[in-house]
Design a protein around this motif. Structure first.
Motif, PDB file in Angstrom:
ATOM      1  N   ALA A  26       0.847  -1.210   0.000  1.00  0.00           N
ATOM      2  CA  ALA A  26       0.000   0.000   0.000  1.00  0.00           C
ATOM      3  C   ALA A  26       0.876   1.253   0.000  1.00  0.00           C
ATOM      4  CB  ALA A  26      -0.914  -0.003   1.223  1.00  0.00           C
ATOM      5  N   ALA A  27       1.939   1.230   0.787  1.00  0.00           N
ATOM      6  CA  ALA A  27       2.850   2.390   0.832  1.00  0.00           C
ATOM      7  C   ALA A  27       3.446   2.639  -0.547  1.00  0.00           C
ATOM      8  CB  ALA A  27       3.958   2.135   1.859  1.00  0.00           C
ATOM      9  N   ALA A  28       3.832   1.558  -1.233  1.00  0.00           N
ATOM     10  CA  ALA A  28       4.428   1.704  -2.569  1.00  0.00           C
ATOM     11  C   ALA A  28       3.398   2.297  -3.544  1.00  0.00           C
ATOM     12  CB  ALA A  28       4.935   0.353  -3.064  1.00  0.00           C
ATOM     13  N   HIS A  29       2.154   1.834  -3.482  1.00  0.00           N
ATOM     14  CA  HIS A  29       1.105   2.389  -4.363  1.00  0.00           C
ATOM     15  C   HIS A  29       0.902   3.874  -4.088  1.00  0.00           C
ATOM     16  CE1 HIS A  29      -0.562  -0.871  -6.736  1.00  0.00           C
ATOM     17  NE2 HIS A  29      -0.616  -1.656  -5.681  1.00  0.00           N
ATOM     18  N   LEU A  30       0.860   4.236  -2.818  1.00  0.00           N
ATOM     19  CA  LEU A  30       0.627   5.653  -2.477  1.00  0.00           C
ATOM     20  C   LEU A  30       1.769   6.529  -3.005  1.00  0.00           C
ATOM     21  CD1 LEU A  30      -0.732   5.254   1.181  1.00  0.00           C
ATOM     22  CD2 LEU A  30      -2.036   6.036  -0.809  1.00  0.00           C
ATOM     23  N   LEU A  31       3.015   6.031  -2.869  1.00  0.00           N
ATOM     24  CA  LEU A  31       4.166   6.820  -3.324  1.00  0.00           C
ATOM     25  C   LEU A  31       4.206   6.904  -4.844  1.00  0.00           C
ATOM     26  CD1 LEU A  31       6.974   5.495  -0.924  1.00  0.00           C
ATOM     27  CD2 LEU A  31       5.926   7.774  -0.890  1.00  0.00           C
ATOM     28  N   ASP A  32       3.739   5.866  -5.504  1.00  0.00           N
ATOM     29  CA  ASP A  32       3.830   5.769  -6.958  1.00  0.00           C
ATOM     30  C   ASP A  32       2.644   6.435  -7.667  1.00  0.00           C
ATOM     31  OD1 ASP A  32       5.445   4.912  -8.962  1.00  0.00           O
ATOM     32  OD2 ASP A  32       4.385   3.021  -9.281  1.00  0.00           O
ATOM     33  N   ALA A  33       1.639   6.833  -6.912  1.00  0.00           N
ATOM     34  CA  ALA A  33       0.394   7.346  -7.517  1.00  0.00           C
ATOM     35  C   ALA A  33       0.613   8.707  -8.180  1.00  0.00           C
ATOM     36  CB  ALA A  33      -0.666   7.490  -6.423  1.00  0.00           C
ATOM     37  N   SER A  51     -15.679  -4.783   0.851  1.00  0.00           N
ATOM     38  CA  SER A  51     -14.590  -3.877   0.468  1.00  0.00           C
ATOM     39  C   SER A  51     -13.281  -4.645   0.334  1.00  0.00           C
ATOM     40  CB  SER A  51     -14.411  -2.772   1.509  1.00  0.00           C
ATOM     41  OG  SER A  51     -15.613  -2.121   1.734  1.00  0.00           O
ATOM     42  N   ALA A  52     -12.997  -5.502   1.332  1.00  0.00           N
ATOM     43  CA  ALA A  52     -11.744  -6.276   1.285  1.00  0.00           C
ATOM     44  C   ALA A  52     -11.734  -7.197   0.067  1.00  0.00           C
ATOM     45  CB  ALA A  52     -11.569  -7.073   2.578  1.00  0.00           C
ATOM     46  N   GLU A  53     -12.904  -7.714  -0.286  1.00  0.00           N
ATOM     47  CA  GLU A  53     -12.962  -8.670  -1.397  1.00  0.00           C
ATOM     48  C   GLU A  53     -12.663  -8.038  -2.752  1.00  0.00           C
ATOM     49  OE1 GLU A  53     -16.623 -10.820  -1.017  1.00  0.00           O
ATOM     50  OE2 GLU A  53     -15.683 -12.306   0.294  1.00  0.00           O
ATOM     51  N   VAL A  54     -12.960  -6.767  -2.899  1.00  0.00           N
ATOM     52  CA  VAL A  54     -12.717  -6.145  -4.214  1.00  0.00           C
ATOM     53  C   VAL A  54     -11.440  -5.299  -4.247  1.00  0.00           C
ATOM     54  CG1 VAL A  54     -15.150  -6.113  -4.854  1.00  0.00           C
ATOM     55  CG2 VAL A  54     -14.167  -4.119  -3.712  1.00  0.00           C
ATOM     56  N   ALA A  55     -10.739  -5.213  -3.104  1.00  0.00           N
ATOM     57  CA  ALA A  55      -9.572  -4.330  -3.047  1.00  0.00           C
ATOM     58  C   ALA A  55      -8.393  -4.884  -3.836  1.00  0.00           C
ATOM     59  CB  ALA A  55      -9.154  -4.151  -1.583  1.00  0.00           C
ATOM     60  N   ALA A  56      -7.617  -3.978  -4.437  1.00  0.00           N
ATOM     61  CA  ALA A  56      -6.340  -4.392  -5.035  1.00  0.00           C
ATOM     62  C   ALA A  56      -5.395  -4.793  -3.916  1.00  0.00           C
ATOM     63  CB  ALA A  56      -5.747  -3.238  -5.841  1.00  0.00           C
ATOM     64  N   VAL A  57      -5.502  -4.059  -2.787  1.00  0.00           N
ATOM     65  CA  VAL A  57      -4.666  -4.365  -1.624  1.00  0.00           C
ATOM     66  C   VAL A  57      -5.546  -4.396  -0.369  1.00  0.00           C
ATOM     67  CG1 VAL A  57      -2.622  -3.706  -0.290  1.00  0.00           C
ATOM     68  CG2 VAL A  57      -2.738  -3.156  -2.738  1.00  0.00           C
ATOM     69  N   PRO A  58      -6.002  -5.592   0.042  1.00  0.00           N
ATOM     70  CA  PRO A  58      -6.768  -5.679   1.290  1.00  0.00           C
ATOM     71  C   PRO A  58      -5.807  -5.761   2.475  1.00  0.00           C
ATOM     72  CG  PRO A  58      -6.791  -7.792   0.114  1.00  0.00           C
ATOM     73  CD  PRO A  58      -5.873  -6.886  -0.645  1.00  0.00           C
ATOM     74  N   ILE A  59      -5.983  -4.853   3.418  1.00  0.00           N
ATOM     75  CA  ILE A  59      -5.113  -4.824   4.603  1.00  0.00           C
ATOM     76  C   ILE A  59      -5.971  -5.240   5.786  1.00  0.00           C
ATOM     77  CG2 ILE A  59      -3.748  -3.331   6.117  1.00  0.00           C
ATOM     78  CD1 ILE A  59      -3.396  -1.518   3.547  1.00  0.00           C
ATOM     79  N   LEU A 116      -6.960   0.591  -1.882  1.00  0.00           N
ATOM     80  CA  LEU A 116      -6.255   0.034  -0.736  1.00  0.00           C
ATOM     81  C   LEU A 116      -7.273   0.056   0.398  1.00  0.00           C
ATOM     82  CD1 LEU A 116      -3.217   2.492  -1.081  1.00  0.00           C
ATOM     83  CD2 LEU A 116      -3.593   0.355  -2.358  1.00  0.00           C
ATOM     84  N   VAL A 117      -7.652  -1.110   0.912  1.00  0.00           N
ATOM     85  CA  VAL A 117      -8.734  -1.180   1.904  1.00  0.00           C
ATOM     86  C   VAL A 117      -8.189  -1.667   3.246  1.00  0.00           C
ATOM     87  CG1 VAL A 117     -10.792  -2.522   2.551  1.00  0.00           C
ATOM     88  CG2 VAL A 117     -10.636  -1.501   0.280  1.00  0.00           C
ATOM     89  N   VAL A 118      -8.468  -0.920   4.316  1.00  0.00           N
ATOM     90  CA  VAL A 118      -8.121  -1.406   5.662  1.00  0.00           C
ATOM     91  C   VAL A 118      -9.408  -1.884   6.313  1.00  0.00           C
ATOM     92  CG1 VAL A 118      -7.103  -0.849   7.908  1.00  0.00           C
ATOM     93  CG2 VAL A 118      -6.305   0.353   5.850  1.00  0.00           C
ATOM     94  N   ASP A 119      -9.486  -3.163   6.621  1.00  0.00           N
ATOM     95  CA  ASP A 119     -10.701  -3.711   7.220  1.00  0.00           C
ATOM     96  C   ASP A 119     -10.337  -4.985   7.978  1.00  0.00           C
ATOM     97  OD1 ASP A 119     -13.234  -4.901   7.746  1.00  0.00           O
ATOM     98  OD2 ASP A 119     -14.077  -3.820   6.041  1.00  0.00           O
ATOM     99  N   VAL A 152      -9.107   3.316   1.441  1.00  0.00           N
ATOM    100  CA  VAL A 152     -10.458   3.268   2.004  1.00  0.00           C
ATOM    101  C   VAL A 152     -10.388   2.512   3.326  1.00  0.00           C
ATOM    102  CG1 VAL A 152     -12.793   2.407   1.620  1.00  0.00           C
ATOM    103  CG2 VAL A 152     -11.444   3.214  -0.319  1.00  0.00           C
ATOM    104  N   PRO A 153     -10.287   3.222   4.434  1.00  0.00           N
ATOM    105  CA  PRO A 153     -10.253   2.476   5.684  1.00  0.00           C
ATOM    106  C   PRO A 153     -11.651   2.259   6.242  1.00  0.00           C
ATOM    107  CG  PRO A 153      -9.298   4.705   5.954  1.00  0.00           C
ATOM    108  CD  PRO A 153     -10.040   4.651   4.648  1.00  0.00           C
ATOM    109  N   LEU A 154     -11.899   1.023   6.664  1.00  0.00           N
ATOM    110  CA  LEU A 154     -13.031   0.758   7.530  1.00  0.00           C
ATOM    111  C   LEU A 154     -14.418   1.075   6.973  1.00  0.00           C
ATOM    112  CD1 LEU A 154     -12.518   1.913  11.207  1.00  0.00           C
ATOM    113  CD2 LEU A 154     -14.717   1.280  10.339  1.00  0.00           C
TER     114      LEU A 154
END
Ligand code: PTJ
Length: 247
Positions: free
Chosen positions: A62-69, A187-195, A177-180, A158-160
């Motif tokens: 998730a950190a890499a995606h945020l930096l690369d966006a 949300s977690a099921e469709v996330a590219a990155v479920p956290i 990027l989903v935090v759940d 997208v947290p929570l």
């Protein structure tokens, strides 16, 4: 409220409850947010109230995606505003992401109160009050977004939330990027990155990974390349099913 001694075995959990309660009293968090916190607590309990290795990997990705966006946005609801305001501001500053208030139980008063609360915790700019665009295919309040915020973003954290917004954002081509704490949430099921982690642990850990990735100038594409969201959710589900009840 009764003072909670730090030696209390449930200190951390009780403090989170207290922050959510205070959020409701301050007009930041909806009353439904209390129920959502309880649901999260149950999953966290079974996870052992720890960041499991698969979640740590997802947080680094998730950190890499945020930096690369090109344009990353951290979506803020009433629960995360109450639980982790400083951590949201810190993550936004570290990665260059925008903060945008986006609510399920939306009232203009609550949007303004959350934006003020984030500014009190150091945010320079908070989006979400303009709400001049709509996420296609959603007929509830979470569809209301800023045209130069979530609507324009290529990466959204997208947290929570357990909702259909995640799916709709995915259909718009955004990386989510989903935090759940619930690995089976929609949300977690469709996330590219479920956290699958508590947001109180996940956000500072994403920030720490972003700092480390920035310092070492690693190839961000390589960090995200082999990540498998199904493996991440599967590992969390296994951990929860094995969960041993403790204190
Ligand atoms: O502030 P609003 O109006 O946008 O409303 C926010 C809530 C959270 C009330 C709304 O989005 C909602 O009702 O959410 P749900 O459907 O209860 O989903 C919340 C999800 O977050 C559940 O899957 C919980 O397990 C999970 N969750 C709860 N607390 C935490 C959490 N995940 C991570 N960290 C937590 N602290």
């Amino acid at each position: 409220m009764e003072e909670i001694p730090e030696s209390h075995p449930r200190y951390e959990s009780l403090m989170q409850r207290h922050r959510i309660e205070a959020g409701v009293e301050k007009g930041l968090t909806s009353r439904q947010g209390l129920v959502a916190q309880g649901r999260g607590e149950a999953f966290d309990y079974l996870l052992g109230e720890q960041t499991i290795p698969s979640a740590d990997t997802a947080e680094r990705v998730a950190a890499a995606h945020l930096l690369d966006a090109d344009h990353a946005v951290l979506s803020v609801n009433g629960n995360v505003a109450a639980l982790v305001p400083e951590e949201l501001v810190d993550l936004a500053e570290t990665t260059g992401a925008d903060l945008e208030v986006n609510l399920f139980n939306r009232t203009e008063q609550r949007v303004a109160a959350i934006a003020d609360h984030l500014r009190e915790h150091g945010a320079n700019s908070v989006r979400g009050e303009a709400a001049d665009a709509r996420i296609p295919g959603l007929d509830h309040e979470r569809a209301k977004v800023d045209a130069d915020g979530i609507y324009d973003a290529d990466v959204v954290l997208v947290p929570l939330e357990d909702g259909d917004r995640a799916e709709a954002l995915g259909e718009m081509g955004k990386t989510e990027l989903v935090v759940d704490l619930n690995p089976m949430s929609r949300s977690a099921e469709v996330a590219a990155v479920p956290i699958v982690d508590n947001v109180v642990r996940a956000l500072p850990n994403i920030t720490a990974h972003a700092r480390e990735l920035r310092k070492t100038e690693r190839d961000l594409d390589a960090v995200v390349a082999n990540f498998d969201p199904d493996d991440a959710r599967g590992a969390a589900e296994q951990q929860i099913r094995r969960g041993e009840l403790g204190d």
